[in-house]
Design a protein around this motif. Structure first.
Motif, PDB file in Angstrom:
ATOM      1  N   UNK A  83      37.516 -29.119 -24.988  1.00 21.86           N
ATOM      2  CA  UNK A  83      36.527 -29.252 -26.058  1.00 21.86           C
ATOM      3  C   UNK A  83      37.037 -30.016 -27.262  1.00 21.86           C
ATOM      4  N   UNK A  84      37.855 -31.030 -27.002  1.00 18.25           N
ATOM      5  CA  UNK A  84      38.429 -31.825 -28.099  1.00 18.25           C
ATOM      6  C   UNK A  84      37.543 -33.044 -28.353  1.00 18.25           C
ATOM      7  N   UNK A  85      37.170 -33.261 -29.599  1.00 20.74           N
ATOM      8  CA  UNK A  85      36.339 -34.427 -29.924  1.00 20.74           C
ATOM      9  C   UNK A  85      37.226 -35.648 -30.149  1.00 20.74           C
ATOM     10  N   UNK A  86      36.682 -36.792 -29.800  1.00 22.37           N
ATOM     11  CA  UNK A  86      37.397 -38.052 -30.007  1.00 22.37           C
ATOM     12  C   UNK A  86      36.374 -39.173 -30.097  1.00 22.37           C
ATOM     13  N   UNK A  87      36.828 -40.361 -30.365  1.00 19.72           N
ATOM     14  CA  UNK A  87      35.945 -41.516 -30.525  1.00 19.72           C
ATOM     15  C   UNK A  87      35.147 -41.724 -29.246  1.00 19.72           C
ATOM     16  N   UNK A  88      33.831 -41.500 -29.311  1.00 23.57           N
ATOM     17  CA  UNK A  88      32.992 -41.581 -28.113  1.00 23.57           C
ATOM     18  C   UNK A  88      32.947 -42.987 -27.523  1.00 23.57           C
ATOM     19  N   UNK A  89      33.330 -43.981 -28.309  1.00 23.77           N
ATOM     20  CA  UNK A  89      33.327 -45.348 -27.776  1.00 23.77           C
ATOM     21  C   UNK A  89      34.382 -45.529 -26.685  1.00 23.77           C
ATOM     22  N   UNK A  90      35.317 -44.582 -26.636  1.00 25.65           N
ATOM     23  CA  UNK A  90      36.341 -44.647 -25.586  1.00 25.65           C
ATOM     24  C   UNK A  90      35.803 -44.162 -24.239  1.00 25.65           C
ATOM     25  N   UNK A  91      34.638 -43.470 -24.275  1.00 21.90           N
ATOM     26  CA  UNK A  91      34.110 -42.880 -23.045  1.00 21.90           C
ATOM     27  C   UNK A  91      33.345 -43.894 -22.215  1.00 21.90           C
TER      28      UNK A  91
END
Length: 208
Positions: A83-91
């Motif tokens: 459940x760690x958030x990160x830059x969604x553009x990496x997905x």
């Protein structure tokens, strides 16, 4: 923050390994899942290192090897599962396909699950032994106190087999205890739910 930075700042290799079914001893040692390891030869902390096959790296490297994933997909899996958030553009738009666990990995997961359930039950027995110990010589013994006296040594014996005996003996024990482990797991879950309900009722009574 990209997915690699987010994972490395928030998850140790030991945390990732335990989430994915690797049993780690108090000393941080575990049976290496990357070679035919008969005795714990992998050290897990923030990073991991196997003194047998020399596998080495961080949490991303560990999960990459464990599931056969590219590094980026392994990092994304850890981030999603923790459940760690990160830059969604990496997905990417398509979720990576995870390789089906091998029979050895499936057995290792079952063995780890067996150990966890027995360990949880052992801790409950120790708790019951103290909590329900008779206070007077003429007091009728509580059934959970009796159960603790009857079962604690046997469960400790089973745990020792899973920790220290040969792979063949461990497999025999896991197969033999499969049904009992299922029953214990349901009982522990029921006991935990009952305990939580009681605590919630006590709390609401105090709040009135």
């Amino acid at each position: 923050m990209n997915v690699f930075e987010a994972v490395k700042q928030n998850v140790t290799t030991r945390q990732a390994a335990e989430l994915y079914g690797i049993r780690v001893g108090r000393n941080g040692m575990a049976v290496c899942p990357f070679h035919n390891d008969k005795n714990p030869s992998m050290k897990l902390d923030r990073r991991f290192h196997c003194f047998g096959c020399q596998a080495d790296g961080d949490a991303v490297d560990f999960v990459s090897r464990l599931f056969g994933l590219p590094s980026k997909e392994a990092a994304m899996k850890i981030a999603d599962d923790f459940g760690i958030s990160y830059d969604s553009r990496q997905k990417p738009s398509i979720r990576p396909k995870i390789r089906e666990p091998t029979p050895e990995q499936k057995y290792q997961q079952e063995e780890n699950h067996c150990y966890k359930v027995l360990s949880d039950y052992f801790h409950l027995l120790r708790k019951w032994e103290k909590q329900y110990a008779p206070q007077r010589t003429d007091e009728v013994w509580h059934p959970l106190f009796v159960e603790a006296l009857q079962k604690k040594s046997y469960i400790e014996y089973l745990l020792d087999i899973l920790l220290y005996d040969t792979p063949e003996e461990k497999k025999a024990l896991v197969a033999e205890q499969r049904k009992e482990v299922m029953k214990l797991e349901q009982r522990i879950a029921g006991h935990t739910a009952e305990h939580d309900r009681g605590r919630s009722q006590r709390k609401s009574g105090l709040d009135r």
